[in-house]
Scaffold this motif. Structure first.
Motif, short mmCIF file in Angstrom:
data_model
loop_
_atom_site.label_atom_id
_atom_site.label_comp_id
_atom_site.label_asym_id
_atom_site.label_seq_id
_atom_site.Cartn_x
_atom_site.Cartn_y
_atom_site.Cartn_z
N MET A 1 14.70 7.01 10.38
CA MET A 1 15.49 6.86 11.60
C MET A 1 16.26 5.55 11.59
SD MET A 1 15.43 9.12 13.86
CE MET A 1 14.59 10.21 14.94
N SER A 2 17.53 5.57 12.00
CA SER A 2 18.28 4.32 12.15
C SER A 2 18.70 4.22 13.61
CB SER A 2 19.48 4.31 11.21
OG SER A 2 20.24 5.49 11.37
N TYR A 3 18.73 2.99 14.10
CA TYR A 3 18.94 2.77 15.53
C TYR A 3 20.13 1.84 15.78
CZ TYR A 3 14.16 4.50 15.55
OH TYR A 3 13.05 5.27 15.35
N ALA A 4 20.86 2.13 16.85
CA ALA A 4 21.92 1.23 17.30
C ALA A 4 21.85 1.12 18.82
CB ALA A 4 23.29 1.77 16.88
N ILE A 5 22.20 -0.05 19.30
CA ILE A 5 22.32 -0.26 20.74
C ILE A 5 23.79 -0.52 21.02
CG2 ILE A 5 21.67 -1.68 22.73
CD1 ILE A 5 19.16 -2.55 21.09
N VAL A 6 24.40 0.31 21.86
CA VAL A 6 25.80 0.09 22.23
C VAL A 6 25.80 -0.56 23.60
CG1 VAL A 6 28.01 1.17 22.75
CG2 VAL A 6 26.62 1.99 20.83
N GLY A 7 26.39 -1.76 23.65
CA GLY A 7 26.30 -2.60 24.85
C GLY A 7 25.29 -3.70 24.55
N PHE A 8 25.76 -4.95 24.59
CA PHE A 8 24.86 -6.07 24.25
C PHE A 8 24.86 -7.06 25.41
CE2 PHE A 8 23.68 -9.63 21.15
CZ PHE A 8 22.37 -9.17 21.02
N GLY A 9 24.75 -6.49 26.62
CA GLY A 9 24.62 -7.31 27.81
C GLY A 9 23.13 -7.46 28.14
N LYS A 10 22.80 -7.40 29.43
CA LYS A 10 21.42 -7.68 29.84
C LYS A 10 20.44 -6.64 29.27
CE LYS A 10 22.94 -8.14 34.18
NZ LYS A 10 24.37 -8.40 33.96
N ARG A 54 32.27 1.25 15.53
CA ARG A 54 32.39 2.37 14.59
C ARG A 54 31.24 2.38 13.58
NH1 ARG A 54 36.48 5.79 12.41
NH2 ARG A 54 37.75 5.31 14.21
N ASP A 55 30.91 1.20 13.03
CA ASP A 55 29.82 1.13 12.05
C ASP A 55 28.46 1.38 12.72
OD1 ASP A 55 31.61 0.68 10.07
OD2 ASP A 55 31.26 -1.48 9.91
N ALA A 56 28.29 0.84 13.93
CA ALA A 56 27.01 1.03 14.62
C ALA A 56 26.75 2.50 14.90
CB ALA A 56 27.00 0.23 15.93
N LEU A 57 27.82 3.24 15.14
CA LEU A 57 27.66 4.66 15.49
C LEU A 57 27.25 5.51 14.28
CD1 LEU A 57 30.52 5.24 18.09
CD2 LEU A 57 28.11 4.73 18.48
N GLU A 58 27.11 4.89 13.12
CA GLU A 58 26.57 5.63 11.96
C GLU A 58 25.06 5.85 12.10
OE1 GLU A 58 27.82 3.81 8.31
OE2 GLU A 58 29.94 4.22 8.78
N ALA A 59 24.42 5.10 12.99
CA ALA A 59 22.98 5.29 13.21
C ALA A 59 22.72 6.70 13.73
CB ALA A 59 22.48 4.25 14.22
N ASP A 60 21.52 7.19 13.48
CA ASP A 60 21.26 8.54 14.01
C ASP A 60 20.75 8.53 15.45
OD1 ASP A 60 18.58 7.89 13.35
OD2 ASP A 60 18.87 8.78 11.37
N TRP A 81 29.33 14.51 17.92
CA TRP A 81 28.06 13.81 18.04
C TRP A 81 26.91 14.65 17.50
CZ3 TRP A 81 27.21 8.80 19.83
CH2 TRP A 81 28.37 8.11 20.22
N LYS A 82 27.28 15.71 16.77
CA LYS A 82 26.27 16.61 16.21
C LYS A 82 25.33 15.81 15.31
CE LYS A 82 26.30 21.42 14.75
NZ LYS A 82 25.12 21.49 13.97
N GLY A 83 24.05 16.02 15.45
CA GLY A 83 23.06 15.33 14.62
C GLY A 83 22.62 13.99 15.18
N GLY A 115 27.49 17.87 21.37
CA GLY A 115 26.66 18.10 20.19
C GLY A 115 25.46 17.18 20.10
N ALA A 116 25.46 16.07 20.86
CA ALA A 116 24.33 15.13 20.79
C ALA A 116 23.13 15.66 21.56
CB ALA A 116 24.74 13.77 21.36
N LYS A 117 21.97 15.19 21.15
CA LYS A 117 20.78 15.40 21.96
C LYS A 117 20.65 14.18 22.86
CE LYS A 117 18.51 18.18 18.51
NZ LYS A 117 17.38 18.37 17.61
#
Ligand SMILES: NC(=O)c1ccc[n+]([C@@H]2O[C@H](COP(=O)([O-])OP(=O)(O)OC[C@H]3O[C@@H](n4cnc5c(N)ncnc54)[C@H](OP(=O)(O)O)[C@@H]3O)[C@@H](O)[C@H]2O)c1
Length: 200
Positions: A1-10, A54-60, A81-83, A115-117
């Motif tokens: 599993m790879s993880y990304a957080i979009v938004g780096f505020g509070k 764009r690069d962060a969104l490569e996480a699953d 957003w499939k997968g 397409g995302a879960k």
């Protein structure tokens, strides 16, 4: 599993602290370039790495820690957003439910992430509490999870456990999930109604 957080505020930073505390790699991104986020990311911990959106969104698995109204902008960044699993940590605060067509806010968001879960979670704690160690007096702070994709909850529950939380599954978004959806200026009113009554 790879993880990304979009938004780096509070909330994004609070979650990044949880990843760092548990030595789990996570990328963080916002509208700003990675160079602008990098010093703050490094300060949180070595497992937290700033990347372009764009690069962060490569996480699953992608955690949304953005203002609710920005979700369409983020959704537009990928043609499909499939997968992907999207963990929706947003609250639709201060929008009244009528502006979401009466839908739970995560159901509303899911319409844009085709397409995302989508799993609703990590949205009911204030940022300072979310940032602090969830192991408190021998117990584990609770995180509520709900989704219309039943098989999406287990991996997110596993992540919550790795981050030190005790996941509680509430079922589908329009069933148990409604307990932790924002309504106007408050969120989680049903799950906390007894607490609210006591405070009044
Ligand atoms: N604060 C709390 O205690 C709390 C508790 C529970 C839930 N929430 C929910 O969590 C979400 C985030 O709240 P917050 O308090 O963390 O907000 P915040 O401190 O204002 O942070 C928002 C972050 O989102 C980024 N952002 C905004 N638009 C974006 C876009 N289109 N694409 C990528 N990144 C974007 C911003 O960075 P840039 O400006 O660099 O893009 C910023 O890093 C909200 O939905 C809120 O309702 C907050």
């Amino acid at each position: 599993m790879s993880y990304a957080i979009v938004g780096f505020g509070k909330i994004g930073q609070a979650l990044a602290h949880a990843f760092a505390r548990n030595n789990i790699n996570v990328t963080v991104a916002s509208r700003r370039p990675p160079e602008a986020l990098a010093p703050q990311a490094r300060a949180v911990g070595p497992t937290v790495v700033a990347k372009s959106l764009r690069d962060a969104l490569e996480a699953d698995t992608i955690i949304l820690a953005i203002p609710f109204g920005e979700h369409r902008e983020v959704a537009k960044s990928l043609p499909s957003w499939k997968g992907k699993t999207v963990i929706d940590a947003t609250n639709s605060f201060p929008l009244p439910p009528e502006e979401l067509g009466g839908l739970p806010s995560s159901t509303f968001i899911a319409k844009s992430f085709t397409g995302a879960k989508v799993v609703k979670g990590f949205n009911h704690l204030g940022a300072a509490t979310l940032a602090s160690d969830p192991v408190v007096e021998g117990g584990h702070r609770v995180i509520f999870l709900s989704s219309d994709d039943e098989d999406a909850i287990a991996p997110v529950a596993e992540l919550a456990k790795r981050l030190g939380f005790a996941p509680v599954t509430l079922g589908k978004l329009n069933e148990g999930g409604l307990l932790v959806h924002a309504r106007g200026r408050v969120w989680g009113p049903l799950i906390f109604q007894d607490l609210f009554k006591k405070q009044q």
